[in-house]
Design a protein around this motif. Structure first.
Motif, PDB file in Angstrom:
ATOM      1  N   MET A   1      17.527 -21.319  31.083  1.00  0.00           N
ATOM      2  CA  MET A   1      17.059 -21.015  32.437  1.00  0.00           C
ATOM      3  C   MET A   1      16.575 -19.572  32.473  1.00  0.00           C
ATOM      4  SD  MET A   1      19.126 -21.247  36.047  1.00  0.00           S
ATOM      5  CE  MET A   1      18.294 -20.773  37.553  1.00  0.00           C
ATOM      6  N   PRO A   2      15.362 -19.323  32.817  1.00  0.00           N
ATOM      7  CA  PRO A   2      14.838 -17.972  32.787  1.00  0.00           C
ATOM      8  C   PRO A   2      15.370 -17.156  33.960  1.00  0.00           C
ATOM      9  CG  PRO A   2      13.173 -19.505  33.572  1.00  0.00           C
ATOM     10  CD  PRO A   2      14.313 -20.356  33.158  1.00  0.00           C
ATOM     11  N   PHE A   3      15.617 -15.785  33.698  1.00  0.00           N
ATOM     12  CA  PHE A   3      16.081 -14.866  34.754  1.00  0.00           C
ATOM     13  C   PHE A   3      14.894 -14.416  35.601  1.00  0.00           C
ATOM     14  CE2 PHE A   3      19.380 -14.459  31.562  1.00  0.00           C
ATOM     15  CZ  PHE A   3      20.526 -14.529  32.329  1.00  0.00           C
ATOM     16  N   THR A   4      15.158 -14.336  36.870  1.00  0.00           N
ATOM     17  CA  THR A   4      14.145 -13.842  37.797  1.00  0.00           C
ATOM     18  C   THR A   4      14.430 -12.373  38.107  1.00  0.00           C
ATOM     19  OG1 THR A   4      15.427 -14.511  39.729  1.00  0.00           O
ATOM     20  CG2 THR A   4      13.909 -16.139  38.811  1.00  0.00           C
ATOM     21  N   GLY A   5      13.506 -11.741  38.802  1.00  0.00           N
ATOM     22  CA  GLY A   5      13.694 -10.338  39.174  1.00  0.00           C
ATOM     23  C   GLY A   5      14.864 -10.152  40.125  1.00  0.00           C
ATOM     24  N   LEU A   6      15.135 -11.156  40.976  1.00  0.00           N
ATOM     25  CA  LEU A   6      16.239 -11.048  41.912  1.00  0.00           C
ATOM     26  C   LEU A   6      17.589 -11.049  41.195  1.00  0.00           C
ATOM     27  CD1 LEU A   6      16.973 -10.904  44.902  1.00  0.00           C
ATOM     28  CD2 LEU A   6      17.038 -13.420  44.951  1.00  0.00           C
ATOM     29  N   ASP A   7      17.670 -11.829  40.143  1.00  0.00           N
ATOM     30  CA  ASP A   7      18.923 -11.859  39.385  1.00  0.00           C
ATOM     31  C   ASP A   7      19.232 -10.511  38.748  1.00  0.00           C
ATOM     32  OD1 ASP A   7      19.261 -14.514  40.033  1.00  0.00           O
ATOM     33  OD2 ASP A   7      18.205 -15.227  38.248  1.00  0.00           O
ATOM     34  N   ILE A   8      18.263  -9.729  38.473  1.00  0.00           N
ATOM     35  CA  ILE A   8      18.489  -8.407  37.876  1.00  0.00           C
ATOM     36  C   ILE A   8      18.765  -7.356  38.957  1.00  0.00           C
ATOM     37  CG2 ILE A   8      17.441  -6.576  36.493  1.00  0.00           C
ATOM     38  CD1 ILE A   8      15.831  -8.770  35.064  1.00  0.00           C
ATOM     39  N   ILE A   9      18.093  -7.463  40.088  1.00  0.00           N
ATOM     40  CA  ILE A   9      18.238  -6.451  41.137  1.00  0.00           C
ATOM     41  C   ILE A   9      19.614  -6.504  41.772  1.00  0.00           C
ATOM     42  CG2 ILE A   9      17.391  -5.767  43.417  1.00  0.00           C
ATOM     43  CD1 ILE A   9      14.599  -6.637  42.486  1.00  0.00           C
ATOM     44  N   ILE A  10      20.126  -7.689  42.000  1.00  0.00           N
ATOM     45  CA  ILE A  10      21.418  -7.826  42.680  1.00  0.00           C
ATOM     46  C   ILE A  10      22.549  -7.132  41.899  1.00  0.00           C
ATOM     47  CG2 ILE A  10      23.189  -9.474  43.407  1.00  0.00           C
ATOM     48  CD1 ILE A  10      20.917 -11.347  44.245  1.00  0.00           C
ATOM     49  N   PRO A  11      22.724  -7.357  40.620  1.00  0.00           N
ATOM     50  CA  PRO A  11      23.786  -6.625  39.912  1.00  0.00           C
ATOM     51  C   PRO A  11      23.584  -5.110  39.911  1.00  0.00           C
ATOM     52  CG  PRO A  11      23.108  -8.540  38.656  1.00  0.00           C
ATOM     53  CD  PRO A  11      22.120  -8.398  39.771  1.00  0.00           C
ATOM     54  N   VAL A  12      22.331  -4.704  39.820  1.00  0.00           N
ATOM     55  CA  VAL A  12      22.072  -3.263  39.846  1.00  0.00           C
ATOM     56  C   VAL A  12      22.480  -2.669  41.185  1.00  0.00           C
ATOM     57  CG1 VAL A  12      20.275  -1.513  39.754  1.00  0.00           C
ATOM     58  CG2 VAL A  12      20.257  -3.384  38.112  1.00  0.00           C
ATOM     59  N   LEU A  13      22.150  -3.378  42.288  1.00  0.00           N
ATOM     60  CA  LEU A  13      22.531  -2.880  43.604  1.00  0.00           C
ATOM     61  C   LEU A  13      24.055  -2.822  43.760  1.00  0.00           C
ATOM     62  CD1 LEU A  13      19.909  -4.696  45.902  1.00  0.00           C
ATOM     63  CD2 LEU A  13      19.977  -2.282  45.237  1.00  0.00           C
ATOM     64  N   VAL A  14      24.768  -3.825  43.238  1.00  0.00           N
ATOM     65  CA  VAL A  14      26.230  -3.834  43.312  1.00  0.00           C
ATOM     66  C   VAL A  14      26.811  -2.642  42.565  1.00  0.00           C
ATOM     67  CG1 VAL A  14      28.314  -5.080  42.646  1.00  0.00           C
ATOM     68  CG2 VAL A  14      26.386  -6.313  43.654  1.00  0.00           C
ATOM     69  N   ILE A  15      26.247  -2.382  41.409  1.00  0.00           N
ATOM     70  CA  ILE A  15      26.738  -1.247  40.620  1.00  0.00           C
ATOM     71  C   ILE A  15      26.469   0.068  41.338  1.00  0.00           C
ATOM     72  CG2 ILE A  15      26.417   0.027  38.469  1.00  0.00           C
ATOM     73  CD1 ILE A  15      25.854  -2.661  37.108  1.00  0.00           C
ATOM     74  N   LEU A  16      25.297   0.189  41.950  1.00  0.00           N
ATOM     75  CA  LEU A  16      24.987   1.421  42.678  1.00  0.00           C
ATOM     76  C   LEU A  16      25.925   1.610  43.873  1.00  0.00           C
ATOM     77  CD1 LEU A  16      21.058   1.367  42.638  1.00  0.00           C
ATOM     78  CD2 LEU A  16      22.609   2.867  41.352  1.00  0.00           C
ATOM     79  N   VAL A  17      26.214   0.496  44.594  1.00  0.00           N
ATOM     80  CA  VAL A  17      27.131   0.593  45.733  1.00  0.00           C
ATOM     81  C   VAL A  17      28.517   1.042  45.282  1.00  0.00           C
ATOM     82  CG1 VAL A  17      28.332  -0.758  47.505  1.00  0.00           C
ATOM     83  CG2 VAL A  17      25.886  -1.039  47.153  1.00  0.00           C
ATOM     84  N   LEU A  18      28.981   0.485  44.175  1.00  0.00           N
ATOM     85  CA  LEU A  18      30.287   0.891  43.651  1.00  0.00           C
ATOM     86  C   LEU A  18      30.302   2.363  43.250  1.00  0.00           C
ATOM     87  CD1 LEU A  18      31.218  -2.263  41.515  1.00  0.00           C
ATOM     88  CD2 LEU A  18      32.141  -1.596  43.746  1.00  0.00           C
ATOM     89  N   LEU A  19      29.229   2.820  42.628  1.00  0.00           N
ATOM     90  CA  LEU A  19      29.158   4.226  42.252  1.00  0.00           C
ATOM     91  C   LEU A  19      29.183   5.134  43.467  1.00  0.00           C
ATOM     92  CD1 LEU A  19      26.521   4.132  39.347  1.00  0.00           C
ATOM     93  CD2 LEU A  19      29.000   4.505  39.167  1.00  0.00           C
ATOM     94  N   VAL A  20      28.464   4.696  44.536  1.00  0.00           N
ATOM     95  CA  VAL A  20      28.442   5.495  45.752  1.00  0.00           C
ATOM     96  C   VAL A  20      29.825   5.566  46.387  1.00  0.00           C
ATOM     97  CG1 VAL A  20      27.550   5.590  48.113  1.00  0.00           C
ATOM     98  CG2 VAL A  20      26.005   5.149  46.215  1.00  0.00           C
ATOM     99  N   LEU A  21      30.511   4.407  46.396  1.00  0.00           N
ATOM    100  CA  LEU A  21      31.856   4.385  46.966  1.00  0.00           C
ATOM    101  C   LEU A  21      32.804   5.289  46.170  1.00  0.00           C
ATOM    102  CD1 LEU A  21      32.257   0.590  47.879  1.00  0.00           C
ATOM    103  CD2 LEU A  21      31.894   2.504  49.439  1.00  0.00           C
ATOM    104  N   PHE A  22      32.741   5.200  44.868  1.00  0.00           N
ATOM    105  CA  PHE A  22      33.601   6.064  44.055  1.00  0.00           C
ATOM    106  C   PHE A  22      33.258   7.538  44.247  1.00  0.00           C
ATOM    107  CE2 PHE A  22      34.534   2.191  41.504  1.00  0.00           C
ATOM    108  CZ  PHE A  22      35.923   2.285  41.513  1.00  0.00           C
ATOM    109  N   THR A  23      31.987   7.826  44.517  1.00  0.00           N
ATOM    110  CA  THR A  23      31.591   9.217  44.751  1.00  0.00           C
ATOM    111  C   THR A  23      32.195   9.745  46.044  1.00  0.00           C
ATOM    112  OG1 THR A  23      29.499   8.798  43.587  1.00  0.00           O
ATOM    113  CG2 THR A  23      29.632  10.774  44.956  1.00  0.00           C
ATOM    114  N   GLY A  24      32.395   8.899  47.046  1.00  0.00           N
ATOM    115  CA  GLY A  24      32.944   9.326  48.332  1.00  0.00           C
ATOM    116  C   GLY A  24      34.470   9.374  48.359  1.00  0.00           C
ATOM    117  N   ILE A  25      35.123   8.917  47.335  1.00  0.00           N
ATOM    118  CA  ILE A  25      36.594   8.938  47.287  1.00  0.00           C
ATOM    119  C   ILE A  25      37.044  10.205  46.555  1.00  0.00           C
ATOM    120  CG2 ILE A  25      38.649   7.772  46.450  1.00  0.00           C
ATOM    121  CD1 ILE A  25      37.138   5.143  46.690  1.00  0.00           C
ATOM    122  N   LYS A  26      37.890  10.987  47.206  1.00  0.00           N
ATOM    123  CA  LYS A  26      38.384  12.228  46.617  1.00  0.00           C
ATOM    124  C   LYS A  26      39.921  12.236  46.663  1.00  0.00           C
ATOM    125  CE  LYS A  26      34.336  13.940  45.829  1.00  0.00           C
ATOM    126  NZ  LYS A  26      33.839  14.099  44.438  1.00  0.00           N
TER     127      LYS A  26
END
Length: 316
Positions: A1-26
């Motif tokens: 089954m071939p990967f679409t662009g959406l399948d790649i963007i969603i994990p990247v966005l999740v990772i970015l959100v997690l990084l942002v959350l970790f950046t705000g925790i002190k």
């Protein structure tokens, strides 16, 4: 089954959100406070534990140590009021009570406290004489603490203690102080010795006074006894008793001869011609004794004759 662009963007966005959350925790460690700046302006203070800030907008400004800290004061030379030069060092204890003031009211807090303490050490100790400086260290510490704490209070800190560790005068001054102390101790020893000698002389004089008083009293009593004896002899002579005069003269002559014979340097005693009168006086003494014994015998016989006869039972 071939990967679409959406399948790649969603994990990247999740990772970015997690990084942002970790950046705000002190996480702030115990004994520390962190200041938070938003676009370069102070907004709040983070206390020990888990804290949240807005990522990319808020940032950590200063990490302030809220525990009590120790600051060594290096050795410096101080000129006292009497122009003596001493080397002094100390130690200062302080604690940050207000993190924003300590972070934004002063640059390089420890260096500021150090220079403030050293300056006031020179001011306080320079207004005192050397002897006062060496004997009133607690007073110096109290004055330094009060002055430095008042000057550093706008910085949000509390000076808990300021202690002077060592005060070192020059070697020649130490020698002079040692000689002065020795001279003072010698002076006190001489004063005590003089006081003791004075007390001894006073007591000795008091003893001589008491002895003289007692000797005078003894001589007075002896004179009274002599006068009484002379009076008794005079009364006896007035009554016609010449033997009393002989007894009195013989007694004095005997005492004089006894003193002559008891002298340490007298090996041979030469009796004067008048010594024959001593024999006559002794004869008078014997006559007086015989008369006394005879009178006593006569009186006893008269008392015996005056007693009533005793009748025994077998003679009845």
């Amino acid at each position: 089954m071939p990967f679409t662009g959406l399948d790649i963007i969603i994990p990247v966005l999740v990772i970015l959100v997690l990084l942002v959350l970790f950046t705000g925790i002190k996480t702030v460690g115990q004994g520390y406070n962190y200041t938070v700046e938003r676009f370069g302006r102070y907004t709040k203070t983070l206390t020990p534990g888990l804290n949240l800030i807005i990522p990319f907008i808020d940032r950590i400004g200063a990490k302030m140590n809220m525990m009590e800290q120790v600051l060594d004061v290096p050795t410096q030379e101080v000129i006292t009021r009497d122009n003596a030069i001493v080397a002094v060092d100390g130690v200062a204890f302080f604690q940050v009570l207000n993190a924003p003031q300590a972070a934004y009211q002063i640059t390089n807090l420890q260096n500021a406290i150090l220079n403030l303490t050293m300056t006031n050490i020179r001011s306080v100790m320079g207004s005192m004489d050397l002897d006062e400086l060496l004997s009133n260290r607690d007073t110096i510490n109290d004055r330094l603490l009060r002055i430095v704490d008042e000057a550093a209070s706008p910085w949000g800190i509390k000076m808990t203690r300021v202690e002077i560790k060592d005060i070192n005068p020059p070697a020649n001054l130490v020698d002079s102080m040692a000689r002065q102390m020795m001279a003072e101790r010698t002076k006190r020893a001489q004063i005590l010795e003089a006081e003791g000698l004075k007390q001894a002389q006073v007591l000795e004089a008091e003893g001589r006074k008491e002895a003289a008083f007692r000797d005078a009293e003894a001589r007075e009593r002896a004179a009274e006894a002599e006068a009484r004896a002379t009076q008794v002899v005079s009364e006896a002579i007035a009554k016609g008793d010449v033997q009393a005069l002989n007894y009195f003269v013989a007694l004095k002559y005997t005492e004089a001869m006894a003193k002559i014979g008891s002298a340490n340097n007298s090996k041979v005693v030469l009796l004067p011609i008048e010594a024959a009168s001593l024999i006559g006086s002794l004869g008078g003494i014997g006559a007086i004794a015989q008369e006394v014994f005879r009178n006593e015998g006569t009186a006893g016989a008269q008392r015996q004759a005056a007693r009533p006869p005793v009748v025994r039972p077998d003679q009845g």
